[in-house]
Design an enzyme around this catalytic site. Structure first.
Site, PDB file in Angstrom:
ATOM      1  N   ASN A 152     -37.560  38.193  13.783  1.00  0.00           N
ATOM      2  CA  ASN A 152     -36.252  38.176  13.147  1.00  0.00           C
ATOM      3  C   ASN A 152     -35.879  36.686  12.802  1.00  0.00           C
ATOM      4  O   ASN A 152     -35.919  35.795  13.381  1.00  0.00           O
ATOM      5  CB  ASN A 152     -35.234  38.650  14.006  1.00  0.00           C
ATOM      6  CG  ASN A 152     -33.757  38.637  13.094  1.00  0.00           C
ATOM      7  OD1 ASN A 152     -33.602  39.312  12.440  1.00  0.00           O
ATOM      8  ND2 ASN A 152     -32.936  37.808  13.589  1.00  0.00           N
ATOM      9  N   GLU A 153     -35.748  36.662  11.431  1.00  0.00           N
ATOM     10  CA  GLU A 153     -35.043  35.600  10.907  1.00  0.00           C
ATOM     11  C   GLU A 153     -35.779  34.051  11.387  1.00  0.00           C
ATOM     12  O   GLU A 153     -35.022  33.044  11.846  1.00  0.00           O
ATOM     13  CB  GLU A 153     -33.569  35.350  10.949  1.00  0.00           C
ATOM     14  CG  GLU A 153     -32.940  36.372  10.078  1.00  0.00           C
ATOM     15  CD  GLU A 153     -31.252  36.192   9.877  1.00  0.00           C
ATOM     16  OE1 GLU A 153     -30.693  35.322  10.600  1.00  0.00           O
ATOM     17  OE2 GLU A 153     -30.728  37.126   9.026  1.00  0.00           O
ATOM     18  N   GLU A 167     -28.186  46.498  16.727  1.00  0.00           N
ATOM     19  CA  GLU A 167     -28.675  45.487  17.676  1.00  0.00           C
ATOM     20  C   GLU A 167     -27.769  45.435  18.758  1.00  0.00           C
ATOM     21  O   GLU A 167     -26.527  45.955  19.002  1.00  0.00           O
ATOM     22  CB  GLU A 167     -28.390  44.150  16.763  1.00  0.00           C
ATOM     23  CG  GLU A 167     -28.415  42.636  17.617  1.00  0.00           C
ATOM     24  CD  GLU A 167     -28.737  41.645  16.708  1.00  0.00           C
ATOM     25  OE1 GLU A 167     -28.296  41.645  15.647  1.00  0.00           O
ATOM     26  OE2 GLU A 167     -28.968  40.620  17.114  1.00  0.00           O
ATOM     27  N   GLU A 215     -31.699  43.432   6.488  1.00  0.00           N
ATOM     28  CA  GLU A 215     -30.353  43.196   6.955  1.00  0.00           C
ATOM     29  C   GLU A 215     -29.641  42.892   5.548  1.00  0.00           C
ATOM     30  O   GLU A 215     -29.961  42.087   4.562  1.00  0.00           O
ATOM     31  CB  GLU A 215     -30.169  42.292   7.543  1.00  0.00           C
ATOM     32  CG  GLU A 215     -30.509  42.237   9.309  1.00  0.00           C
ATOM     33  CD  GLU A 215     -30.141  40.902   9.838  1.00  0.00           C
ATOM     34  OE1 GLU A 215     -29.190  40.299   9.809  1.00  0.00           O
ATOM     35  OE2 GLU A 215     -31.102  40.810  10.967  1.00  0.00           O
ATOM     36  N   TYR A 225     -25.918  38.691   3.130  1.00  0.00           N
ATOM     37  CA  TYR A 225     -24.524  39.224   3.365  1.00  0.00           C
ATOM     38  C   TYR A 225     -23.777  38.626   2.346  1.00  0.00           C
ATOM     39  O   TYR A 225     -23.597  37.348   2.102  1.00  0.00           O
ATOM     40  CB  TYR A 225     -24.134  38.626   4.746  1.00  0.00           C
ATOM     41  CG  TYR A 225     -24.888  39.524   6.077  1.00  0.00           C
ATOM     42  CD1 TYR A 225     -24.523  40.319   6.317  1.00  0.00           C
ATOM     43  CD2 TYR A 225     -25.996  38.693   6.426  1.00  0.00           C
ATOM     44  CE1 TYR A 225     -25.552  41.132   7.397  1.00  0.00           C
ATOM     45  CE2 TYR A 225     -26.868  39.182   7.623  1.00  0.00           C
ATOM     46  CZ  TYR A 225     -26.290  40.495   7.892  1.00  0.00           C
ATOM     47  OH  TYR A 225     -27.040  41.092   8.903  1.00  0.00           O
ATOM     48  N   ASN A 281     -31.014  38.654  15.875  1.00  0.00           N
ATOM     49  CA  ASN A 281     -30.973  37.285  16.831  1.00  0.00           C
ATOM     50  C   ASN A 281     -31.400  37.769  18.134  1.00  0.00           C
ATOM     51  O   ASN A 281     -31.991  37.003  18.701  1.00  0.00           O
ATOM     52  CB  ASN A 281     -29.606  36.569  16.620  1.00  0.00           C
ATOM     53  CG  ASN A 281     -29.403  36.117  15.181  1.00  0.00           C
ATOM     54  OD1 ASN A 281     -30.468  35.876  14.346  1.00  0.00           O
ATOM     55  ND2 ASN A 281     -28.311  35.647  15.072  1.00  0.00           N
ATOM     56  N   GLN A 325     -24.510  46.445  10.142  1.00  0.00           N
ATOM     57  CA  GLN A 325     -25.058  47.040  11.121  1.00  0.00           C
ATOM     58  C   GLN A 325     -24.655  48.574  10.952  1.00  0.00           C
ATOM     59  O   GLN A 325     -23.954  49.130  10.135  1.00  0.00           O
ATOM     60  CB  GLN A 325     -25.207  46.559  12.373  1.00  0.00           C
ATOM     61  CG  GLN A 325     -25.736  45.179  12.390  1.00  0.00           C
ATOM     62  CD  GLN A 325     -25.884  44.581  13.755  1.00  0.00           C
ATOM     63  OE1 GLN A 325     -25.730  45.127  14.625  1.00  0.00           O
ATOM     64  NE2 GLN A 325     -26.708  43.281  13.851  1.00  0.00           N
TER      65      GLN A 325
HETATM   66  O1  AHR Z   1     -26.598  41.278  11.716  1.00  0.00           O
HETATM   67  C1  AHR Z   1     -26.056  40.056  12.274  1.00  0.00           C
HETATM   68  C2  AHR Z   1     -26.980  39.052  12.467  1.00  0.00           C
HETATM   69  O2  AHR Z   1     -27.274  38.403  11.032  1.00  0.00           O
HETATM   70  C3  AHR Z   1     -28.424  39.409  12.838  1.00  0.00           C
HETATM   71  O3  AHR Z   1     -28.399  39.244  14.470  1.00  0.00           O
HETATM   72  C4  AHR Z   1     -29.165  38.350  12.362  1.00  0.00           C
HETATM   73  O4  AHR Z   1     -30.255  38.813  12.074  1.00  0.00           O
HETATM   74  C5  AHR Z   1     -28.473  37.915  11.082  1.00  0.00           C
HETATM   75  O5  AHR Z   1     -28.182  36.506  11.203  1.00  0.00           O
END
Ligand code: AHR
Length: 513
Positions: free
Chosen positions: A172-173, A27, A292, A244, A72, A351
């Protein structure tokens, strides 16, 4: 010492691992692009400014597909800013990470970098501040041969041949209020459907992923998937998931258990997608793109870790330093992905470099492997093939995992967490790879595994990743404190295998016939 028994049979498979299961993510965030994969003037940079020391580590890590440019970031990105003569490209304020985007690296540079890294590109389009019109133009710019305004513009920029990008993410999201132009599920579903239609009219060969929830802890999870899939079912191939893992509570046992929530998340999204299919009497099966996933919490909630004041270019944000403990939780996530290979056809470690990443770099200096590098590299190198069902008899423990949601604290109870978490992958020519996580922090686990239908197996590789200090990290000055070592004491007799796994350890055994 605990004991665990496992049975696998070469005829009983969950599914075949799609090569795209071993993807990662780049990103425009912090030093992932600038100072990460791209640093003109660096002693190892090639003529395009790509750091070849980073490229070498990327090849060793083994990602197969790389998602770009966000995240993001993509929800405010004008892709046109990043193509054409570099001196004419505008610098823009990036409202995702509150930094200045110089646009000296853009789509064509990324696609060239993918060739150098020998990976497939996965491009995300902006469905935040923009819509299907900009998206279809980008498909035309990338994939149409010639004879139209956008394809001829690409040729005039120096890329004569079409890039033929196959895999595209529809935003995205979009369920997250932190997203630029966040949308309701119905609004996003309609925008994504129309974008998908037009993008496919430009190039019918592309594959499309629609945004699912940005986490299982989202208040809209479930309803979001149902509505979005209802809108897009006939036009897309994949729905995305993000996770995450965190250890905010400093509770190692719960942290190592938390990857099991990914199993539940995957199974719940499959159930919703299949329920939408059932309502339509459709045999189509929507696949999952876990685009992700990682461990991320130290640099997540505190604004100072995410934002540097003054709109800098490529600030050093989200530079999570991973411990041995993180590598174990991460390894649990690898096993969850492998064990759902039938429906999770694509996944991206978020990432790749510097920002929540397996690879770190110093500006003008070296590059090194973080602890999480190793489980990913093992999974990518040895996890290709048919994932087998495992029947596991292992002692288990009970715990609860914590996931913050704004000011709330969500707690997920896990009543039955086996100490041994395992995936088994049958490769070509009768090989068998075993990926085993011992989540017992005090005791060894003695594993006895019966492999039916494999003939006489011999060990060709056996590795363990562990450290007496679970907080141990790799750094610039000590880049190899945590690294795989040979796993001793593996016993094989025909199709029967025995191995002793150290407490809190990740273990990989590759057997051949
Ligand atoms: O990977 C970091 C961020 O986490 C990304 O930009 C977003 O998609 C997620 O919230």
């Amino acid at each position: 010492m605990r004991k665990a028994r496992v049975l696998v049979d070469s005829d009983f498979a969950i599914g075949h691992t799609d090569p795209r299961l071993f993807g990662a993510f780049v990103e425009h965030l912090g030093r992932c692009v600038y100072g990460g994969i791209y640093e003109p003037g660096h002693p190892t940079a090639d003529e395009k400014g790509f750091r070849t020391d980073v490229l070498a580590l990327v090849k060793e890590l083994g990602p197969t597909i790389i998602r770009y440019p966000g995240g993001n970031f993509v929800s405010g990105y004008n892709w046109e800013d990043g193509v054409g003569p570099v001196e004419r490209r505008p610098a823009r304020l990036d409202l995702a990470w509150f930094s200045t985007e110089p646009n000296t690296f853009g789509t064509n540079e990324f696609l060239d970098w993918c060739k150098a890294a020998e990976v497939e590109p996965m491009l995300a389009v902006n469905l935040g501040t923009r819509d299907g019109d900009a998206a279809r133009n980008l498909v035309e710019y990338c994939n149409h041969r010639s004879g139209s305004a956008w394809s001829d513009l690409r040729r005039s920029h120096g890329w004569n041949e079409p890039h033929n990008v196959r895999f595209w993410c529809l935003g995205n999201e979009m369920d997250g209020p932190w997203q630029m132009q966040h949308k309701s599920a119905a609004c996003y579903g309609a925008v994504a459907r129309e974008a998908a239609k037009m993008m496919r009219w430009v190039d019918p060969t592309i594959e499309l992923a629609v945004c699912g929830s940005s986490g299982r802890n989202m208040p809209t999870f479930g309803q979001w998937e149902d509505t979005v899939i209802e809108h897009t079912f006939d036009h897309v191939d994949y729905i995305s998931l993000h996770t995450y893992l965190n250890n905010y509570k400093q509770d190692t046992a719960s942290f190592l258990a938390s990857a099991d929530l990914m199993d539940s998340f995957i199974e719940e999204v499959v159930a919703i997608a299949d329920a939408v299919a059932a309502k339509r009497r459709s045999s189509k099966r929507m696949m999952l793109s876990f685009d992700e996933w990682n461990v991320w919490y130290r640099t997540r909630r505190n604004r100072a870790d995410r934002v540097r004041e003054g709109w800098p270019v490529a600030p050093a944000i989200l530079e999570e330093i991973y411990t041995m403990e993180d590598a174990l939780a991460f390894a649990g996530a690898c096993i969850s992905l492998l064990n759902h290979a039938d429906r999770v056809r694509s996944a991206c470690l978020a990432q790749l470099v510097n920002a929540i990443a397996p690879i770190m770099t110093e500006p003008g200096g070296g590059a090194w492997r973080q602890t999480i590098f190793y489980p990913f590299a093992h999974m990518s190198r040895l996890g290709r093939g048919r994932v087998l069902r495992t029947r596991v008899e292992s002692d288990s423990y009970e715990t609860s995992c914590f996931d913050p949601r704004g000011k709330e604290e969500l707690t997920f109870r896990l009543p039955n967490v086996p100490y041994l978490k395992i995936a088994a992958v049958a490769g070509d020519a009768g090989s068998l790879s075993l990926f085993m996580l011992n989540r017992d922090l005090q005791h060894e686990v003695d594993v006895t595994l019966q492999a039916r239908g494999f003939g006489n197996l011999v060990v060709s590789e056996a590795l363990e990743l562990c450290h007496d200090d679970l907080q141990m990290t790799n750094t610039k000055d000590a880049p190899a404190r945590v690294k795989p070592e040979p796993l001793q004491a593996v016993r094989v007799d025909g199709g029967l295998l025995g191995a002793t796994l150290k407490p809190a350890s990740w273990n990989v055994i590759h057997l051949s016939t």
